[in-house]
Design a protein around this motif. Structure first.
Motif, short mmCIF file in Angstrom:
data_model
loop_
_atom_site.label_atom_id
_atom_site.label_comp_id
_atom_site.label_asym_id
_atom_site.label_seq_id
_atom_site.Cartn_x
_atom_site.Cartn_y
_atom_site.Cartn_z
N UNK A 142 36.04 -44.54 18.83
CA UNK A 142 35.70 -45.77 18.12
C UNK A 142 35.01 -46.77 19.05
N UNK A 143 35.40 -46.74 20.33
CA UNK A 143 34.77 -47.66 21.29
C UNK A 143 33.27 -47.39 21.45
N UNK A 144 32.88 -46.15 21.17
CA UNK A 144 31.46 -45.78 21.33
C UNK A 144 30.69 -45.87 20.01
N UNK A 145 31.34 -46.40 18.99
CA UNK A 145 30.64 -46.60 17.72
C UNK A 145 30.58 -45.37 16.83
N UNK A 146 31.40 -44.38 17.11
CA UNK A 146 31.46 -43.21 16.22
C UNK A 146 32.79 -43.20 15.49
N UNK A 147 32.76 -42.80 14.23
CA UNK A 147 34.02 -42.62 13.52
C UNK A 147 34.70 -41.38 14.07
N UNK A 148 36.02 -41.38 14.08
CA UNK A 148 36.75 -40.22 14.60
C UNK A 148 36.63 -39.05 13.62
N UNK A 149 36.69 -37.82 14.16
CA UNK A 149 36.84 -36.66 13.27
C UNK A 149 38.21 -36.70 12.58
N UNK A 150 38.44 -35.77 11.68
CA UNK A 150 39.77 -35.63 11.08
C UNK A 150 40.72 -35.10 12.15
N UNK A 151 41.90 -35.69 12.25
CA UNK A 151 42.82 -35.24 13.31
C UNK A 151 44.14 -34.76 12.73
N UNK A 152 44.76 -33.84 13.43
CA UNK A 152 46.06 -33.24 13.06
C UNK A 152 46.03 -32.61 11.67
N UNK B 216 19.11 -36.36 17.61
CA UNK B 216 19.39 -37.40 18.61
C UNK B 216 20.79 -37.97 18.42
N UNK B 217 21.17 -38.24 17.17
CA UNK B 217 22.51 -38.77 16.90
C UNK B 217 23.57 -37.75 17.31
N UNK B 218 23.33 -36.50 16.94
CA UNK B 218 24.30 -35.45 17.26
C UNK B 218 24.42 -35.29 18.77
N UNK B 219 23.29 -35.35 19.48
CA UNK B 219 23.33 -35.25 20.95
C UNK B 219 24.09 -36.42 21.56
N UNK B 220 23.90 -37.60 21.00
CA UNK B 220 24.62 -38.78 21.52
C UNK B 220 26.13 -38.58 21.34
N UNK B 221 26.52 -38.02 20.20
CA UNK B 221 27.95 -37.75 19.93
C UNK B 221 28.49 -36.73 20.95
N UNK B 222 27.71 -35.69 21.20
CA UNK B 222 28.14 -34.65 22.15
C UNK B 222 28.31 -35.26 23.54
N UNK B 223 27.37 -36.13 23.94
CA UNK B 223 27.47 -36.80 25.25
C UNK B 223 28.77 -37.59 25.36
N UNK B 224 29.04 -38.36 24.30
CA UNK B 224 30.24 -39.20 24.31
C UNK B 224 31.50 -38.35 24.36
N UNK B 225 31.51 -37.26 23.62
CA UNK B 225 32.69 -36.37 23.63
C UNK B 225 32.90 -35.79 25.04
N UNK B 226 31.81 -35.47 25.72
CA UNK B 226 31.94 -34.97 27.10
C UNK B 226 32.46 -36.08 28.01
N UNK C 159 35.09 -52.85 9.17
CA UNK C 159 35.36 -51.48 8.78
C UNK C 159 34.20 -50.59 9.22
N UNK C 160 34.37 -49.31 9.06
CA UNK C 160 33.36 -48.35 9.47
C UNK C 160 32.88 -47.61 8.22
N UNK C 161 31.59 -47.39 8.11
CA UNK C 161 31.07 -46.67 6.95
C UNK C 161 29.92 -45.78 7.36
N UNK C 162 29.50 -44.92 6.43
CA UNK C 162 28.38 -44.03 6.72
C UNK C 162 27.11 -44.85 7.03
N UNK C 163 27.03 -46.04 6.44
CA UNK C 163 25.86 -46.89 6.71
C UNK C 163 25.99 -47.62 8.04
N UNK C 164 27.15 -47.52 8.69
CA UNK C 164 27.34 -48.17 9.99
C UNK C 164 27.10 -47.19 11.14
N UNK C 165 27.51 -45.96 10.96
CA UNK C 165 27.34 -45.01 12.05
C UNK C 165 27.78 -43.61 11.66
#
Ligand SMILES: *Cc1c(COP(=O)(O)O)cnc(C)c1O
Length: 468
Positions: free
Chosen positions: A386-396, A416-426, A63-69
């Motif tokens: 999910x493949x990049x280790x980030x939980x998805x945002x809320x969708x729909x 740094x975490x936020x920048x990594x997320x932005x990179x992955x989204x791009x 499962x995914x949790x705040x303590x995971x990513x």
């Protein structure tokens, strides 16, 4: 398949034990009547201690949790939960307290409730709180019952309608309906705010009140809130504040000063407690001074709500103090706006401007995917993340946009975490343009691919034997 992907039942070996109980020092219990006794022994797995430990540890890692990513799930405020909260909630004097303990021996716990009421009143501008409700939606129902009670106590029985904006969280109309009130929807403007001109004709002597969340579900501040409150009060209605999203406002603006009469907070969001998957939660309800007599005098939950969650929130408030609580809001707003501005070249931003703690994209910008089954959709973006280790945002959600992607980073993530997320989204946006199948077949690295979510909800298979 890895060896420990096996079910614990499959690891079972007859006669294997992972424990030894001490010899029973107590006298034999009275004989259990034969009719109540089990005829065959229970079909439990028989495994060693390491097998049990690995079983549960492996399960927890599926499962995914705040303590995971990073967990930017809009509207849910999945912030980091400081571990000191857990220590405080686990103190034996609190954790071991029996709910029916004599009042004389529960003074410490009562003091926590008192102190929390003072703190929440200071943060929100409300006068008094009940801590019974165990979730945000439970708080809404309690708050609406308070609203109905207020009108009934004044003999004003014609007030059966509750006005709810079309951008509202789904629990708002649901709670109003459960409370036996009629829901009347008011439209939003192009800029995402409540249409005050559309509100005016709805207002008359049948209105019990209006439910709002501010910032609203799009993460936008309702700039005309004072005027709205005056209009609703003008026809004798009450203003209900859905305070689940109080995170960006703490120490900056108070619902009481905006004209709200009743509100709930989600302690499990704004004031940190691990939550998700249905609990645990706490949705205390606050009222302005003129409604104190309408607070519930019978309990709306067993005992006094979720004391463990209240303790965590108490520890959190004391740890941060007045100055730092204010920073929670400031940093969460900064993080959200930073992500929004960095990603709006690749994801469609339907409403420009400064947001509060969260915002909503309407799918990818330019891959031809918008509402197009051949392109990549919001669901595909979410699965690929999910493949990049980030939980998805809320969708729909919210329902105002067809490809809604609702991002709430919270204040606890580093740049740094936020920048990594932005990179992955791009990166995902580039993949969508080049080869959308990469997204459509994602996740590639998660334990489960794409379950049929409707069948999983309607006909869940919960017993392992049924899967064989
Ligand atoms: C989460 C949320 C709720 C519901 O809270 P629960 O604790 O899940 O019942 C209500 N309104 C808003 C705006 C929310 O974000």
């Amino acid at each position: 398949m890895k060896y420990y992907d096996k079910l614990v039942f499959e690891l079972s070996k007859e006669g294997r034990v992972g424990y030894s109980l001490p010899v029973n020092r107590f006298p034999a219990a009275p004989e259990i009547p034969a009719a109540l006794r089990r005829e065959a022994s229970l079909d439990l797995p028989e495994v060693s201690e390491p097998d049990v430990v690995r079983h549960y540890t492996n399960l927890s890692q599926m499962n995914f949790g705040v303590d995971t990513g990073f967990y930017p799930l809009g509207s849910c405020t999945m912030k980091y939960n400081p571990k000191i909260n857990e220590e405080v909630a686990a103190l034996p004097g609190f954790a071991g307290l029996h709910p029916l303990e004599h009042a004389g021996l529960t003074k410490g716990a009562l003091k926590v409730y008192q102190e929390m009421e003072k703190a929440l009143a200071a943060i929100t501008g409300m006068y008094a709180f009940t801590f019974d409700p165990c979730a945000g939606a439970h708080g809404e129902l309690t708050g609406l019952m308070i609203m109905r009670q207020y009108h009934m106590m004044r003999g004003d029985l014609a007030r059966t309608k509750v006005i709810v904006p079309d951008s509202a969280h789904g629990t708002n109309p649901a709670s109003a309906a459960v409370c036996g009130l009629e829901v009347v929807e008011v439209k939003s403007l192009e800029n995402g705010r409540v249409d005050v001109e559309a509100l005016k004709p709805l207002l008359d002597g049948t209105v019990a009140g209006m439910m709002m969340t501010n910032p609203n579900t799009l993460g936008l501040f309702e700039t005309q809130i004072k005027e709205i409150a005056e209009l609703v009060h003008g026809v004798g209605g009450l203003m209900y504040y859905d305070g689940a999203n109080m995170n960006p406002l703490m120490g900056v603006v108070r619902p009481g000063d905006m004209g709200f009469d009743i509100m709930h907070l989600n302690l499990h969001k704004t004031f940190s407690t691990p939550h998700g998957g249905g609990g645990p939660g706490s949705g205390p309800v606050g009222v302005a001074e003129h409604l104190v007599d309408c607070l519930p005098d019978i309990r709306v939950s067993g005992f006094h709500g979720n004391f463990g969650v209240i303790l965590r929130a108490y520890a959190y408030i004391l740890m941060l103090g007045k100055q730092n609580l204010k920073k929670v809001g400031q940093y969460s707003v900064l993080s959200a706006n930073y992500i929004k501005e960095c990603l709006k070249d690749a994801y469609k931003l339907p409403i420009e401007g400064v947001c509060k703690h969260e915002f909503v994209f309407d799918g990818l910008v330019n891959d031809g995917a918008h509402d197009d089954v051949h392109g990549a959709t919001t669901l595909d973006v979410a699965k690929r993340l999910l493949d990049f280790g980030f939980h998805a945002p809320t969708i729909y959600f919210p329902l105002l946009f067809h490809q809604a992607l609702m991002i709430e980073p919270t204040e606890t993530e580093s740049k740094e975490t936020i920048d990594a997320f932005i990179d992955v989204m791009h990166k995902i946006a580039a993949e969508a343009a080049e080869d959308p199948r990469i997204l459509q077949e994602a996740p590639h690295n998660a334990p489960i691919k794409r379950p049929d979510e409707t069948t999983a909800a309607r006909n869940p298979i919960l017993k392992f034997k049924d899967t064989l």
